[in-house]
Design an enzyme around this catalytic site. Structure first.
Site, PDB file in Angstrom:
ATOM      1  NE  ARG A 173      -3.926  -7.005 -21.972  1.00  0.00           N
ATOM      2  CZ  ARG A 173      -4.114  -5.998 -22.828  1.00  0.00           C
ATOM      3  NH1 ARG A 173      -3.315  -4.952 -22.788  1.00  0.00           N
ATOM      4  NH2 ARG A 173      -5.084  -6.037 -23.705  1.00  0.00           N
ATOM      5  CD  GLU A 219      -1.147  -4.522  10.085  1.00  0.00           C
ATOM      6  OE1 GLU A 219      -1.154  -3.327   9.773  1.00  0.00           O
ATOM      7  OE2 GLU A 219      -2.134  -5.269   9.928  1.00  0.00           O
ATOM      8  N   PRO A 276       0.823  -1.223   0.000  1.00  0.00           N
ATOM      9  CG  PRO A 276      -0.645  -1.493   1.794  1.00  0.00           C
ATOM     10  CD  PRO A 276       0.614  -2.033   1.200  1.00  0.00           C
ATOM     11  CG  ASP A 293      -0.999  -2.351 -33.265  1.00  0.00           C
ATOM     12  OD1 ASP A 293      -0.320  -2.284 -32.222  1.00  0.00           O
ATOM     13  OD2 ASP A 293      -0.850  -3.236 -34.122  1.00  0.00           O
TER      14      ASP A 293
HETATM   15  C1  9D3 Z   1      -2.978   0.129   8.972  1.00  0.00           C
HETATM   16  C2  9D3 Z   1      -2.292   0.507   7.748  1.00  0.00           C
HETATM   17  N1  9D3 Z   1      -2.539  -0.372   6.594  1.00  0.00           N
HETATM   18  C3  9D3 Z   1      -1.616   0.095   5.517  1.00  0.00           C
HETATM   19  C4  9D3 Z   1      -2.317   1.049   4.599  1.00  0.00           C
HETATM   20  C5  9D3 Z   1      -2.308  -1.800   6.892  1.00  0.00           C
HETATM   21  C6  9D3 Z   1      -2.242  -2.707   5.735  1.00  0.00           C
HETATM   22  C7  9D3 Z   1      -3.291  -2.821   4.834  1.00  0.00           C
HETATM   23  C8  9D3 Z   1      -3.236  -3.723   3.780  1.00  0.00           C
HETATM   24  C9  9D3 Z   1      -1.127  -3.503   5.552  1.00  0.00           C
HETATM   25  C10 9D3 Z   1      -1.084  -4.407   4.511  1.00  0.00           C
HETATM   26  C11 9D3 Z   1      -2.129  -4.519   3.628  1.00  0.00           C
HETATM   27  C12 9D3 Z   1      -2.074  -5.496   2.532  1.00  0.00           C
HETATM   28  N2  9D3 Z   1      -2.083  -4.848   1.220  1.00  0.00           N
HETATM   29  C13 9D3 Z   1      -1.200  -5.152   0.271  1.00  0.00           C
HETATM   30  O1  9D3 Z   1      -0.348  -5.989   0.488  1.00  0.00           O
HETATM   31  C14 9D3 Z   1      -1.205  -4.433  -0.984  1.00  0.00           C
HETATM   32  C15 9D3 Z   1      -2.024  -3.365  -1.458  1.00  0.00           C
HETATM   33  C16 9D3 Z   1      -3.134  -2.656  -0.878  1.00  0.00           C
HETATM   34  O2  9D3 Z   1      -3.623  -2.928   0.217  1.00  0.00           O
HETATM   35  N3  9D3 Z   1      -3.679  -1.644  -1.610  1.00  0.00           N
HETATM   36  C17 9D3 Z   1      -3.232  -1.286  -2.829  1.00  0.00           C
HETATM   37  N4  9D3 Z   1      -2.226  -1.929  -3.415  1.00  0.00           N
HETATM   38  C18 9D3 Z   1      -1.636  -2.949  -2.721  1.00  0.00           C
HETATM   39  S1  9D3 Z   1      -0.348  -3.843  -3.277  1.00  0.00           S
HETATM   40  C19 9D3 Z   1      -0.266  -4.770  -1.935  1.00  0.00           C
END
Ligand code: 9D3
Length: 250
Positions: A155, A117, A90, A170
């Site tokens: 792709r 986390e 995230p 294209d």
């Molecule tokens: C409390 C804070 N959170 C972080 C924003 C905790 C948290 C949320 C979700 C920790 C890990 C996750 C798991 N998410 C992913 O691994 C993840 C993700 C996402 O949650 N949103 C957008 N893209 C991605 S890519 C990997």
């Protein structure tokens, strides 16, 4: 091109990737896909891949060593030259088409999918070149993001899309939303297919589609037009779209 995914849910990645365009590319040998489960690189009885965060707080953190040994296996088993390691999280940079385009030149793309986390910061610092996100919303782990990247990159590789799909790529106008599409029947709930699409006038149809793309982009994603230099003709088509829209409203 070969993809390697570090994940504690290897079957989730394999089951999903084996469908559709990516599944066909893998079966044809145009792309390789291997999964690496950090649990297979533990040595304790419980095969522990996570631990409590230093400093306290809720949730768990993925341990360094199982990830480190899993990525070493992914690198060693391939022996590729041009390798990039991307951690899906995230906190990452939101994925764009350009970032996927840049991956086409790689021999191996290693995707690290976190759970809990997150992962120990030192693994990100020591082993990952980039950190990518799907956008500002929360999902439960990196696997779906890794699948998004595998799909989006596959792709673009030569031979992966059929002739039809490649021709569509294209003819696509870069940086604009797509035009509306219609198929049979001609009338649904009193709504008729636009006459121009039944005219057989291919030049006029192409113009209409471009105008719709410009208009839809202006209505739904105006920010995209700020990044784009419109030709005089495109500018004129968009102005006409706006006038016709006002006329429809009153
Ligand atoms: C409390 C804070 N959170 C972080 C924003 C905790 C948290 C949320 C979700 C920790 C890990 C996750 C798991 N998410 C992913 O691994 C993840 C993700 C996402 O949650 N949103 C957008 N893209 C991605 S890519 C990997």
């Amino acid at each position: 091109m070969r993809f390697d995914v570090l994940t504690i849910f290897p079957q989730m990645v394999l089951d999903s990737a084996m469908n559709g365009v990516t599944g066909r590319a893998i079966k044809q040998g145009l792309v390789g896909l291997s999964v690496w489960d950090p649990r297979n690189y533990t040595s304790d009885r419980h095969r522990t891949v996570d631990d409590r965060p230093y400093g306290g707080g809720p949730g768990m953190v993925m341990k360094y060593q199982p990830l480190k040994d899993a990525i070493a296996s992914a690198k060693n088993s391939a022996g590729k030259e041009i390798v990039k390691v991307v951690y899906l999280s995230p906190q990452g940079k939101p994925i764009t088409q350009q970032m996927l385009n840049d991956c086409v030149a790689l021999d191996q793309l290693i995707l690290v999918a976190g759970r809990y986390e997150g992962i120990d910061e030192r693994f990100i610092e020591n082993e990952c070149q980039e950190e990518w996100s799907l956008g500002d919303f929360v999902i439960s782990g990196g696997e779906l993001a890794a699948l998004v990247v595998i799909d989006g990159v596959s792709r673009l590789l030569p031979g992966v899309l059929g002739d039809d799909e490649s021709a569509r790529q294209d003819s696509h106008v870069d940086g604009l939303l797509d035009c509306p599409h219609y198929t049979r029947p001609e009338v649904i709930a009193g709504q008729k297919v636009p006459d121009i699409l039944l005219s057989g006038n291919h030049k006029a149809i192409e113009q209409w589609r471009l105008q719709q793309s410009l208009g839809k982009t202006w209505l739904k994603r105006p920010g995209l037009l700020l990044d784009k230099e419109l030709t005089a003709q495109q500018q004129a088509l968009l102005e006409e779209f706006k006038i016709e829209l006002k006329y429809k409203k009153v």
